[in-house]
Design a protein around this motif. Structure first.
Motif, mmCIF file in Angstrom:
data_model
loop_
_atom_site.group_PDB
_atom_site.id
_atom_site.type_symbol
_atom_site.label_atom_id
_atom_site.label_comp_id
_atom_site.label_asym_id
_atom_site.label_seq_id
_atom_site.Cartn_x
_atom_site.Cartn_y
_atom_site.Cartn_z
ATOM 1 N N ILE A 23 -7.328 2.205 -11.316
ATOM 2 C CA ILE A 23 -6.432 2.334 -12.457
ATOM 3 C C ILE A 23 -5.976 0.945 -12.905
ATOM 4 N N PRO A 24 -6.278 0.543 -14.140
ATOM 5 C CA PRO A 24 -5.748 -0.732 -14.665
ATOM 6 C C PRO A 24 -4.301 -0.537 -15.098
ATOM 7 N N ALA A 25 -3.362 -0.847 -14.216
ATOM 8 C CA ALA A 25 -1.969 -0.455 -14.416
ATOM 9 C C ALA A 25 -1.127 -1.512 -15.131
ATOM 10 N N HIS A 26 -1.323 -2.782 -14.802
ATOM 11 C CA HIS A 26 -0.468 -3.845 -15.338
ATOM 12 C C HIS A 26 -1.289 -5.106 -15.600
ATOM 13 N N ASP A 27 -0.723 -5.998 -16.414
ATOM 14 C CA ASP A 27 -1.379 -7.277 -16.686
ATOM 15 C C ASP A 27 -1.160 -8.280 -15.567
ATOM 16 N N SER A 28 -0.095 -8.126 -14.788
ATOM 17 C CA SER A 28 0.204 -9.025 -13.679
ATOM 18 C C SER A 28 0.070 -8.277 -12.358
ATOM 19 N N PRO A 29 -0.027 -8.985 -11.231
ATOM 20 C CA PRO A 29 -0.269 -8.340 -9.926
ATOM 21 C C PRO A 29 0.778 -7.294 -9.565
ATOM 22 N N LEU A 30 0.371 -6.339 -8.754
ATOM 23 C CA LEU A 30 1.244 -5.246 -8.339
ATOM 24 C C LEU A 30 2.333 -5.721 -7.382
ATOM 25 N N ALA A 31 3.491 -5.053 -7.455
ATOM 26 C CA ALA A 31 4.596 -5.346 -6.543
ATOM 27 C C ALA A 31 5.081 -4.113 -5.800
ATOM 28 N N ALA A 32 4.830 -2.904 -6.333
ATOM 29 C CA ALA A 32 5.297 -1.678 -5.679
ATOM 30 C C ALA A 32 4.408 -0.515 -6.077
ATOM 31 N N LEU A 33 4.237 0.428 -5.138
ATOM 32 C CA LEU A 33 3.420 1.622 -5.345
ATOM 33 C C LEU A 33 4.082 2.807 -4.664
ATOM 34 N N ALA A 34 3.902 4.007 -5.228
ATOM 35 C CA ALA A 34 4.408 5.227 -4.584
ATOM 36 C C ALA A 34 3.694 6.437 -5.147
ATOM 37 N N PHE A 35 3.392 7.414 -4.278
ATOM 38 C CA PHE A 35 2.860 8.710 -4.687
ATOM 39 C C PHE A 35 4.000 9.725 -4.766
ATOM 40 N N ASN A 36 3.849 10.741 -5.622
ATOM 41 C CA ASN A 36 4.763 11.871 -5.541
ATOM 42 C C ASN A 36 4.342 12.771 -4.385
ATOM 43 N N CYS B 198 0.856 -1.184 0.000
ATOM 44 C CA CYS B 198 0.000 0.000 0.000
ATOM 45 C C CYS B 198 0.888 1.228 0.000
ATOM 46 N N ALA B 199 0.307 2.369 -0.350
ATOM 47 C CA ALA B 199 1.038 3.636 -0.324
ATOM 48 C C ALA B 199 0.096 4.711 0.182
ATOM 49 N N LEU B 200 0.627 5.634 0.984
ATOM 50 C CA LEU B 200 -0.146 6.754 1.512
ATOM 51 C C LEU B 200 0.581 8.036 1.149
ATOM 52 N N SER B 201 -0.134 8.963 0.503
ATOM 53 C CA SER B 201 0.505 10.217 0.107
ATOM 54 C C SER B 201 0.844 11.049 1.337
ATOM 55 N N ILE B 202 1.889 11.873 1.226
ATOM 56 C CA ILE B 202 2.308 12.686 2.364
ATOM 57 C C ILE B 202 1.702 14.071 2.319
ATOM 58 N N ASN B 203 1.005 14.415 1.228
ATOM 59 C CA ASN B 203 0.390 15.727 1.100
ATOM 60 C C ASN B 203 -0.757 15.866 2.095
ATOM 61 N N HIS B 204 -0.769 16.947 2.896
ATOM 62 C CA HIS B 204 -1.735 17.049 3.990
ATOM 63 C C HIS B 204 -3.152 17.346 3.502
ATOM 64 N N SER B 205 -3.283 17.901 2.306
ATOM 65 C CA SER B 205 -4.621 18.197 1.804
ATOM 66 C C SER B 205 -5.183 17.081 0.930
ATOM 67 N N ASN B 206 -4.298 16.300 0.305
ATOM 68 C CA ASN B 206 -4.730 15.165 -0.507
ATOM 69 C C ASN B 206 -4.178 13.880 0.119
ATOM 70 N N SER B 207 -4.916 13.342 1.045
ATOM 71 C CA SER B 207 -4.451 12.160 1.776
ATOM 72 C C SER B 207 -4.945 10.916 1.045
#
Length: 457
Positions: free
Chosen positions: A185-198, A149-158
């Motif tokens: 978001i349909p990102a890949h054909d195979s399962p996810l392994a990593a996620l990150a927000f800017n 999982c990934a959680l954004s660090i922006n305080h207004s867009n959590s």
């Protein structure tokens, strides 16, 4: 245990805490947290040549999750000895703020100024970090044995991102402030392994279990903005994705010896907004083109290769990477779960092969060794220093919660001077997060609902 996100956690064993522990950077990569078989350590990342240990706790064995909230005294710890319980400490005072227990093992914990998120294999718990109240439980989420999982660090867009499928790479983006789903978001054909927000939470990066392609999407529309090819020769396990603070670069590390840095070109001449608009337009163009061009052609149109690379001294060890500015120069940091920190210089103009600036051995084989130098010239840091233990510094009441007054909490994530929140029962006695960089204060720890159980110490 798999790592979770960009500046996330690297664990050194398949089962939590059974070998080395974990390594994680805080939200702005100003400090490093390391979990060990005997406790956890926190280090400041303000210098290249020296690594200052700002806290060490030896009271919790087999730590496999340790997360610090920015530069505050709030730290979350999960131990393999009690993998269903999350402990929250004020480490500067050596006191426990509160703890929560969950139905199954905790696989990941993410923090920002608004929310604390706990990820289990088939559910996610969202807490209000101001008072640790459980706001929402996402039940029956797709099986997520790595706790990705990934959680954004922006305080207004959590924003929270997590896998939407066990068979393909779907990203669910959830608004942890409004407690509603933003998009899938349909990102890949195979399962996810990593996620990150800017940092601004406008983009999300992802990689699949194949590990050959890394993609970047717009959060608001779910459009594919960039596609980077890590390599075609072999499948790899990408363990970490992380954007630079300015959003211009994205680094990716894996179980191989190579760390890749990709550059997100600023295509707009008049600033970030124009770049985002132009990039969204290009994304729409390629999406339209994919309807009538062969897949291999449209893929090649939107992909790019690494702007810069790092070749680690060894491979196979789980690690976490981040891009940060230290002493006015851009650096790539790679922390491994066996207690090493590698700092590389990055050329933001020409890229290419990054040179090793310094290597720190924090713990490992020579964990009890006096501070000195290893045969390869790397520095052994922090082992000769002495820090007060939890037992030595804690001043817990004999029985029952007590009443305290805490400073207020402002909407922008800082502490308002002089503002007072009404008195509440506090978990472990009078703990006031009052140093200059603290946020947010904790009001009280309440009993969880929908499966999460809070405990007053």
């Amino acid at each position: 245990m798999e790592t979770t996100e960009g500046a996330g956690v690297a664990c050194g064993a398949d089962e939590p805490g059974l070998r080395f522990g974990c390594a994680s950077f805080n939200q702005d990569s100003t400090s490093l947290a390391l979990g060990t078989k005997t406790g956890y350590k926190l280090f400041s990342l303000s210098m290249v040549e020296s690594l200052d240990c700002i806290h060490e706790s030896a009271e919790t064995p087999d730590v496999y999750i340790v997360e610090r909230l920015f530069s505050s005294s709030l730290v979350v710890v999960v131990s393999a000895a009690m993998p269903q319980r999350m402990n929250i400490y004020h480490f500067k005072k050596g006191t426990e703020i509160c703890n929560y227990s969950y139905p199954n093992n905790i696989l990941a914990v993410k923090l920002n100024r608004q929310r604390l998120v706990v990820c289990l294999e088939d559910s996610i718990y969202i807490h209000n970090i101001k008072d640790m109240k459980l706001l929402k439980t996402l039940l029956n989420t797709p099986s997520n044995p790595s706790g990705l999982c990934a959680l954004s660090i922006n305080h207004s867009n959590s924003y929270l991102a997590y896998p939407g499928s066990t068979t393909i790479g779907e990203i669910i983006v959830y608004d942890a402030n409004s407690l509603s789903t933003v998009t899938m978001i349909p990102a890949h054909d195979s399962p996810l392994a990593a996620l990150a927000f800017n940092a601004s939470a406008t983009k999300v990066a992802s990689a699949s279990e194949r590990g050959t392609v890394i993609r970047v999407f717009s959060v608001s529309e779910g459009l594919r903005l960039f596609e980077f090819r890590r390599g075609m020769k072999r499948y790899v396990n990408i363990s970490s994705l992380s954007f630079s603070h300015d959003g211009q670069f994205l680094c990716a590390s894996s179980n191989t010896e190579t760390v890749h840095i990709f550059k997100l070109e600023q295509l707009g001449p008049s600033g970030a907004d124009d770049a985002a608009t132009w990039t969204a337009y290009v994304g729409k163009m390629f999406s339209a083109a994919s309807n009538y061009l062969p897949a291999q052609v449209t893929g090649m149109m939107s992909q790019d290769r690494a702007f810069a690379t790092v070749h680690l001294l060894s491979s196979g060890q789980r690690n976490v990477c981040t891009l940060v500015t230290i002493q006015k120069f851009p650096r790539l940091l790679v922390a491994t779960a066996d207690g090493q920190l590698f700092i590389y210089n990055v050329d933001p103009q020409d890229g290419g092969e990054c040179k090793l600036a310094h290597k720190h051995r924090v713990f490992g084989v020579d964990d009890n060794k006096e501070e000195g130098t290893e045969p390869d010239g790397s520095q052994v840091t922090g082992e000769a220093q002495s820090f007060p233990s939890y037992a030595e510094t804690a001043a817990l009441p004999a029985a029952g919660p007590v009443t305290v007054t805490l400073t207020g909490y402002s909407e922008d994530g800082g502490t308002k001077k002089g503002e007072v929140i009404p008195e509440h029962e506090f978990a472990a006695g009078p703990v006031c997060l009052d140093d200059e960089n603290e946020f947010p204060p904790i009001n009280s720890c309440r009993d969880g609902t929908e499966g999460g159980q809070g405990r007053r110490s």
